[in-house]
Design a protein around this motif. Structure first.
Motif, short mmCIF file in Angstrom:
data_model
loop_
_atom_site.label_atom_id
_atom_site.label_comp_id
_atom_site.label_asym_id
_atom_site.label_seq_id
_atom_site.Cartn_x
_atom_site.Cartn_y
_atom_site.Cartn_z
N ILE A 254 17.22 -29.30 31.04
CA ILE A 254 17.54 -30.65 31.53
C ILE A 254 17.62 -31.56 30.31
N ALA A 255 18.73 -32.26 30.17
CA ALA A 255 18.92 -33.18 29.04
C ALA A 255 18.82 -34.62 29.53
N VAL A 256 18.08 -35.43 28.78
CA VAL A 256 17.95 -36.85 29.09
C VAL A 256 18.49 -37.65 27.91
N TYR A 257 19.49 -38.49 28.19
CA TYR A 257 20.13 -39.30 27.16
C TYR A 257 19.72 -40.76 27.37
N PHE A 258 19.40 -41.45 26.27
CA PHE A 258 19.01 -42.86 26.35
C PHE A 258 19.14 -43.45 24.95
N TYR A 259 18.85 -44.75 24.85
CA TYR A 259 19.01 -45.44 23.57
C TYR A 259 17.71 -46.10 23.15
N VAL A 260 17.44 -46.05 21.85
CA VAL A 260 16.33 -46.79 21.25
C VAL A 260 16.91 -47.56 20.07
N ASN A 261 16.82 -48.91 20.15
CA ASN A 261 17.41 -49.76 19.12
C ASN A 261 18.88 -49.40 18.86
N ARG A 262 19.60 -49.20 19.96
CA ARG A 262 21.03 -48.91 19.94
C ARG A 262 21.38 -47.55 19.35
N ARG A 263 20.37 -46.73 19.10
CA ARG A 263 20.61 -45.38 18.61
C ARG A 263 20.44 -44.39 19.77
N LYS A 264 21.45 -43.55 19.93
CA LYS A 264 21.42 -42.60 21.02
C LYS A 264 20.36 -41.53 20.78
N GLN A 265 19.55 -41.27 21.81
CA GLN A 265 18.50 -40.27 21.75
C GLN A 265 18.75 -39.22 22.83
N VAL A 266 18.35 -37.99 22.55
CA VAL A 266 18.47 -36.91 23.53
C VAL A 266 17.15 -36.14 23.55
N LYS A 267 16.59 -35.98 24.73
CA LYS A 267 15.42 -35.14 24.90
C LYS A 267 15.78 -34.01 25.86
N THR A 268 15.41 -32.81 25.53
CA THR A 268 15.69 -31.68 26.40
C THR A 268 14.38 -31.10 26.92
N PHE A 269 14.42 -30.67 28.17
CA PHE A 269 13.23 -30.13 28.83
C PHE A 269 13.60 -28.79 29.45
N SER A 270 12.68 -27.88 29.33
CA SER A 270 12.94 -26.53 29.86
C SER A 270 12.59 -26.40 31.33
N SER A 271 11.88 -27.40 31.86
CA SER A 271 11.49 -27.34 33.27
C SER A 271 11.44 -28.75 33.86
N PRO A 272 11.61 -28.84 35.19
CA PRO A 272 11.48 -30.15 35.84
C PRO A 272 10.10 -30.78 35.61
N LYS A 273 9.07 -29.96 35.50
CA LYS A 273 7.71 -30.50 35.32
C LYS A 273 7.60 -31.27 34.01
N GLU A 274 8.20 -30.72 32.93
CA GLU A 274 8.18 -31.43 31.65
C GLU A 274 8.94 -32.76 31.75
N GLN A 332 29.31 -43.15 24.21
CA GLN A 332 28.30 -44.01 24.82
C GLN A 332 28.12 -43.67 26.30
N LEU A 333 26.95 -44.04 26.85
CA LEU A 333 26.67 -43.81 28.26
C LEU A 333 27.29 -44.88 29.14
N VAL A 334 27.59 -46.04 28.55
CA VAL A 334 28.08 -47.18 29.33
C VAL A 334 29.34 -47.74 28.68
N SER A 335 30.03 -48.62 29.43
CA SER A 335 31.28 -49.18 28.93
C SER A 335 31.13 -50.61 28.42
N ASN A 336 29.89 -51.13 28.37
CA ASN A 336 29.68 -52.54 28.03
C ASN A 336 30.31 -52.92 26.69
N ILE A 337 30.94 -54.09 26.67
CA ILE A 337 31.53 -54.60 25.44
C ILE A 337 30.45 -54.84 24.39
N THR A 338 29.27 -55.30 24.84
CA THR A 338 28.19 -55.59 23.90
C THR A 338 27.64 -54.32 23.27
N ALA A 339 27.92 -53.16 23.87
CA ALA A 339 27.45 -51.90 23.30
C ALA A 339 28.53 -51.24 22.46
N GLY A 340 29.52 -52.03 22.03
CA GLY A 340 30.56 -51.50 21.16
C GLY A 340 31.86 -51.15 21.85
#
Length: 442
Positions: A254-274, A332-340
């Motif tokens: 399972i991959a989770v994509y998000f942003y921290v200070n406008r930098r794209k981050q990816v965390k991967t988990f091997s199970s739903p519990k994690e 990017q995950l979104v289409s916002n103008i403010t996000a580039g």
């Protein structure tokens, strides 16, 4: 437009030209400015020019009427109203308003057609007990602003994005007082969250909404992932693409994509519990939505959706001031103008990306217009007094339409400027003001 001039006549006297069309049948009427009112005596004098109105000094002081503005006059059977007197609730503090005064010039660009007193103010400067507001009054002669204290205006437009601040409760308390005094002349209120939006629209427009549920516990995420291999998690009051997670289930992880200070981050988990442990640490129950990912059209790895600018006009009717496509920044995950992101007229995108001819392009634009008007009707039936709203509409490669989000707190028409359509930007501002004037009866 009329100009108010002071005179040293008897207290509570209004003097008009004998040729003035404003002379009421009654010799004594109520004079209104904002929420202030006073009983006045009507006098006529040949020394008064047609566009002038003389008011006794006592009246000007009691009603707190600025003499630097030009006014329209509304005459009824038993009253004369001087106006319009339009308030714009723009920021939390006076300091912030003062810093951004240059941006509010866009609201008064066509002052000669709007007229009246125009006051830009902050939440902190609404004085409930005194029924006064301190703020910056537009000075048309010098194209500038002057700070002062005035009675409550006759109409108020809020463009304050209070839901993203710690002052949201204070905002509701003060705006409710304004509404209790001014009635339906306060607009762009009440506010609604993404979850409230979904609940209101789902019964009649559920077929154009992503499947959505309210996050209460991590199990809600796994349940949605079983139904849809890709989901979004969004704050119910978020804006500008902030604090959004995209979760994708694959055969291996399972991959989770998000942003921290406008930098794209990816965390991967091997199970739903994690994954559930991660979200338990990062999400607050009842503050986030879990939403099915809509397969939107992409171009060069850039998400595309459409922003629709809807504005109430001077007759209280919704005008569509433009449909613009938004290209998210690459990856990017979104289409916002403010996000580039970037923007252009939707008609251009439909022709270049969807490869539609002119007739098919027009059909799509009409379908989008019809959809947003149906949604607006549902909101107005529930008592939301909206006059400035932005719809984010998605469309897949097969032409299916979806309502993704609705921005109603302050959908800045800045997107029109980004699309090189300055006329639409200034027209939106003008219509905001003319709708306020319409609410006052002018």
């Amino acid at each position: 437009m009329h100009h108010i001039k002071p005179c040293n006549q008897t207290q509570y006297t209004i003097t008009l030209s004998p040729d003035s069309p404003l002379i009421p049948e009654q010799p004594n009427v109520s004079l209104l400015f904002g929420v202030k009112t006073a009983e006045v005596k009507i006098e006529v004098s040949d020394s008064v020019e047609g566009s002038e109105i003389l008011l006794s000094d006592h009246l000007i002081h009691e009603l707190q009427i600025p003499l630097t503005c030009s006014y329209d006059i509304l005459v009824g059977d038993h009253f004369i109203r001087i106006g319009p007197f339009i308030g714009i609730l723009a920021e939390l503090t006076d300091k912030k308003v003062e810093q951004l005064l240059f941006t509010y010039k866009s609201f008064v660009r066509r002052y000669q057609q709007i007229g009246g007193a125009i006051l830009v103010f902050s939440l902190e400067s609404i004085h409930i007990e005194q029924q006064t507001i301190s703020g910056f009054l537009y000075q048309p002669e010098h194209n500038s602003w002057k700070y002062g204290t005035f009675p409550f205006p006759a109409s108020v437009m809020t463009i304050l994005e209070a839901s993203l601040t710690s002052k949201y409760k204070d905002f509701h308390q003060k705006i409710n007082v304004l509404t209790s005094v001014l009635g339906p002349k306060v607009f762009n209120y009440p506010h609604f969250s993404k979850w409230e939006m979904h609940k209101l629209l789902v019964q009649k427009l559920g077929h154009v909404l992503p499947e959505t549920t309210l996050y209460q516990e991590p199990d809600d995420i796994t349940d949605m992932l079983k139904l849809y291999k890709s989901i979004y998690i969004k704050p119910i009051n978020g804006r500008l693409g902030k604090r959004i997670f995209k979760v994708v289930q694959t055969n291996k992880h399972i991959a989770v994509y998000f942003y921290v200070n406008r930098r794209k981050q990816v965390k991967t988990f091997s199970s739903p519990k994690e994954m559930m442990s991660f979200f338990q640490a990062n999400l607050v129950p009842n503050v986030y939505l879990i939403q099915q990912t809509i397969s939107l059209m992409k171009f060069d790895d850039r998400i595309i959706d459409f922003r629709v600018m809807m504005i109430k006009n001077e007759w209280g009717i919704w005008d569509n001031l433009g449909i613009y496509s938004r290209y998210g920044a690459k990856g990017q995950l979104v289409s916002n103008i403010t996000a580039g992101g970037q923007t252009e007229l939707a008609s251009d995108t439909l022709k270049t990306v969807w490869k539609l001819d002119s007739e098919s392009t027009q059909e799509v634009l009409l379908k989008i217009d019809k959809l947003v008007r149906e949604a607006l009707e549902l909101f107005e039936q529930q008592g939301y007094h909206l006059a400035n709203i932005g719809f984010d509409i998605g469309m897949n490669e097969n032409g299916a339409l979806y309502i993704i989000e609705i921005n109603h707190q302050n959908p800045d028409p800045y997107i029109a400027l980004k699309a090189n359509n300055s006329r639409a930007f200034y027209l939106a501002r003008y219509k905001n003001m003319m709708y306020a004037k319409h609410l006052e009866g002018y």
